[in-house]
Design an enzyme around this catalytic site. Structure first.
Site, PDB file in Angstrom:
ATOM      1  N   THR A 251     -19.249   0.889  37.258  1.00 31.01           N
ATOM      2  CA  THR A 251     -18.018   1.343  36.615  1.00 31.01           C
ATOM      3  C   THR A 251     -17.233   0.163  36.048  1.00 31.01           C
ATOM      4  O   THR A 251     -17.396  -0.985  36.473  1.00 31.01           O
ATOM      5  CB  THR A 251     -17.120   2.079  37.614  1.00 31.01           C
ATOM      6  OG1 THR A 251     -16.639   1.136  38.593  1.00 31.01           O
ATOM      7  CG2 THR A 251     -17.879   3.193  38.315  1.00 31.01           C
ATOM      8  N   THR A 291     -19.131   0.469  41.953  1.00 33.03           N
ATOM      9  CA  THR A 291     -17.922  -0.094  41.353  1.00 33.03           C
ATOM     10  C   THR A 291     -18.185  -1.499  40.849  1.00 33.03           C
ATOM     11  O   THR A 291     -19.082  -2.196  41.332  1.00 33.03           O
ATOM     12  CB  THR A 291     -16.762  -0.178  42.357  1.00 33.03           C
ATOM     13  OG1 THR A 291     -17.040  -1.216  43.318  1.00 33.03           O
ATOM     14  CG2 THR A 291     -16.530   1.130  43.070  1.00 33.03           C
ATOM     15  N   ASP A 292     -17.395  -1.933  39.901  1.00 32.17           N
ATOM     16  CA  ASP A 292     -17.313  -3.359  39.621  1.00 32.17           C
ATOM     17  C   ASP A 292     -16.611  -3.998  40.825  1.00 32.17           C
ATOM     18  O   ASP A 292     -16.136  -3.309  41.730  1.00 32.17           O
ATOM     19  CB  ASP A 292     -16.536  -3.601  38.322  1.00 32.17           C
ATOM     20  CG  ASP A 292     -16.883  -4.941  37.673  1.00 32.17           C
ATOM     21  OD1 ASP A 292     -17.498  -5.799  38.339  1.00 32.17           O
ATOM     22  OD2 ASP A 292     -16.539  -5.129  36.495  1.00 32.17           O
ATOM     23  N   GLY A 293     -16.537  -5.316  40.855  1.00 33.94           N
ATOM     24  CA  GLY A 293     -15.962  -5.992  42.010  1.00 33.94           C
ATOM     25  C   GLY A 293     -14.551  -5.521  42.326  1.00 33.94           C
ATOM     26  O   GLY A 293     -13.686  -5.503  41.455  1.00 33.94           O
ATOM     27  N   LEU A 294     -14.331  -5.152  43.575  1.00 39.09           N
ATOM     28  CA  LEU A 294     -13.034  -4.596  43.969  1.00 39.09           C
ATOM     29  C   LEU A 294     -11.998  -5.667  44.269  1.00 39.09           C
ATOM     30  O   LEU A 294     -10.867  -5.348  44.645  1.00 39.09           O
ATOM     31  CB  LEU A 294     -13.207  -3.664  45.173  1.00 39.09           C
ATOM     32  CG  LEU A 294     -14.035  -2.413  44.887  1.00 39.09           C
ATOM     33  CD1 LEU A 294     -14.194  -1.570  46.144  1.00 39.09           C
ATOM     34  CD2 LEU A 294     -13.414  -1.592  43.767  1.00 39.09           C
TER      35      LEU A 294
END
Length: 589
Positions: A251, A291-294
């Site tokens: 994402t 997810t991309d990095g949170l």
């Protein structure tokens, strides 16, 4: 070459990615059945672990073991380190894991992106500039062979973003280009090649990060495009990726009002209309949503880790990547299920997909790798030679008013002005060394974003004493960079020297002419990889042909497909240049 999306989808579907053997279904069912709720939620976590080697007395090792043994996370994303040390680290963690770990890594330009000692490949835009779609297939295959040897199962690649915004500070050359179908062809080819080598892949960043002017590591970008434009541009490569059997889609932490009007400024990562209604239901994606990095500001700002975790899973996410607090994320999801805010079946669906991915990677059968075999499997001469050839084939001469390329540099006093964003960077050393090996007398001046006026004046004075001035820019898309533009004082210097015949080579951002339009010779080498630096120096010196073509437009004068062909000083014509011959891509038949 394919010329329509329909053709791309046909070819992509013809060779979908790796699937688990039927016998693995029993392993998935049995494993899922024995996990507690907390253990299921932990399977959805993929925290960051530094690349190896890591001393077993270190805090990094203790943290990694705690995440695997106590928190029982389902996977990790591994950082940069020696291939041997990383493989040994992963073996140690795999031995301690109750369920095999799914190991991911950012491998956008080959296994060498994170595994030191493995092959570093040309960046995506260079592969596109080289021409043949089959280069992307071979890049995927070589990445797979080396990554799997070291214990990595899931590549966070390929980038499926269509870079249609020249001011994009974070995608840029990480993209295959500005034409949706051309990008889609290469995305699908990379996925097929990686599958041939047993590697799972991730198309990123959904629903498309190519038309932004903000870095989502720093702030929340907004893509204000219509649904029709999104369908015609951003979504095209993702549809091709799905058809090719991509294992995961990452994402983007950006808002897309046309796809989520109720959450006008809500990141796609937290948007159910984007992830569940569009990606799952309309586009039919059945794999992992990651997810991309949170840890990025676009997602973190104004939210706790617990809130992010619950909202992301409610939106449709399966794996939470690099949560700043893994424990907080697990606690929040468990509490949400126990409070009736999340359906337990929703967690089960994600965990089943994760276990199926592990089975597809063969982790139900073997989780360890042979560390001793790595020297024979990573950075092997054939892989390095392929990378060298494609880097040479990708070189794109945009402008050469005075016919400077090629030039015999033997005996010339060459001033190499190297611009990097950081003062501590050593980028450009390989380029200078290669010019010296061609007989040039090279003097080097290093400029950075913080160079003083006095240093700029010294560079200009040195230029007056040189036979040839070569200005190399190593500004490239990296997280948290904010901008790829040259500082104004550096741009003015480049323009002045360009009027006097200086050569400008970009080892990164290709859009520099917008700032330095007076430069008469402009060569694109696309990245600061050693293979790109050697290729650019050899092209300037006339050792190789130049025949690359632009995969992006450079307004106002240059269009996709433009590029000047030049033969070598030895008389080798550009049309018969030494072009790397990739392995056949079965999807291209």
């Amino acid at each position: 070459m394919m010329t329509s999306l329909a053709a791309v989808l046909v070819l992509a579907t013809a060779a979908a990615g790796p699937t688990a053997p039927a016998a693995s279904t029993d392993w998935v069912d049995r494993t899922l059945a024995r996990l507690t709720l907390r253990e299921k939620v932990a399977q959805m976590m993929m925290p960051y672990v530094p690349g190896g080697p890591i001393a077993q007395s270190s805090a990094d090792w203790r943290r990694a073991v705690r995440l695997v043994v106590e928190e029982k996370v389902g996977g990790i994303i591994v950082g940069k380190g020696s291939a041997r040390g990383t493989a040994a680290l992963l073996n140690g963690l795999q031995r301690r894991a109750a369920v095999p770990l799914l190991v991911g890594a950012d491998l956008e330009w080959g296994a060498g992106t994170r595994l030191e000692g493995a092959t570093v490949l040309p960046i995506n835009m260079a592969i596109a500039a080289a021409g043949d779609v089959a280069y992307a297939y071979e890049a995927g295959r070589l990445t797979a062979l080396e990554a799997r040897a070291a214990g990595v199962h899931l590549a966070f690649a390929p980038v499926a973003d269509v870079n249609i915004n020249a001011a994009n500070p974070v995608i840029n050359t990480r993209s295959y280009g500005a034409e949706p179908v051309a990008v889609a062809e290469r995305v699908a080819a990379f996925i097929r090649g990686a599958a041939a080598g047993g590697l799972l892949t991730t198309a990123k960043h959904f629903p498309g990060h190519g038309d932004t002017e903000l870095d989502s590591h720093l702030a929340l970008p907004v893509v204000d495009a219509s649904r029709a434009r999104l369908e015609a541009v951003e979504l095209v490569p993702f549809r091709a990726a799905i058809a090719a059997g991509v294992a995961a889609i990452m994402t983007a932490h950006l808002a897309v009002p046309a796809l989520d009007p109720e959450g006008e400024r809500r990141p796609a990562t937290l948007s159910r209309p984007i992830l569940t209604e569009l990606l799952r239901r309309e586009m039919g994606f059945e794999g992992l949503i990651v997810t991309d990095g949170l840890m990025m500001d676009a997602i973190q700002r104004g939210r706790t880790m617990g809130e992010i975790a619950v909202q992301a899973v409610r939106a449709g996410v399966d794996i939470l990547l690099m949560p700043p607090s893994t424990e907080e994320a697990i606690d929040a999801l468990v509490a949400a299920v126990e409070a009736g805010e999340l359906d337990p079946a929703r967690i089960d669906a994600s965990v089943r997909r994760i276990l199926e991915a592990k089975a597809a990677a063969g982790l139900d059968r073997e989780r360890l790798v042979d560390v001793e075999s790595l020297p024979a499997r990573l950075g092997v001469p054939a892989h390095e030679a392929w990378a060298e050839q494609v880097a040479e084939r990708s070189l794109t001469l945009v402008r050469d008013w005075a016919g400077v390329v090629p030039t015999s540099v033997e005996g010339l006093r060459v001033l190499s002005i190297r611009y990097t964003s950081s003062r501590s960077s050593d980028a450009g050393e390989v380029f200078d060394e290669t010019l010296e090996s061609e007989g040039a007398d090279v003097r080097s001046v290093h400029l950075s974003r913080r160079s003083s006026d006095a240093r700029l004046r010294r560079a200009e004075r040195a230029a007056a004493e040189a036979d040839l001035v070569v200005i190399s820019s190593y500004a490239r898309a990296v997280p948290w960079s904010g901008t790829l533009a040259l500082p104004e004082d550096v741009a003015r210097l480049v323009n002045r020297l360009g009027k006097r015949g200086a050569v400008l080579i970009s080892f990164g951002n290709p859009y520099l002419l917008d700032q330095v339009g007076d430069v008469g010779t402009y060569l694109l080498a696309w990245s600061d990889a050693d293979v790109a630096q050697r290729a650019a120096a050899r092209a300037l010196a006339g050792r190789i042909v130049v025949a690359g073509r632009l995969p992006v437009p450079l307004p106002p004068a240059y269009a996709v497909g433009d590029g000047i062909s030049r033969g070598s000083l030895a008389g080798e014509p550009a049309s018969d240049g030494a072009i790397a011959r990739p392995r056949e891509d079965p999807g291209s038949r």
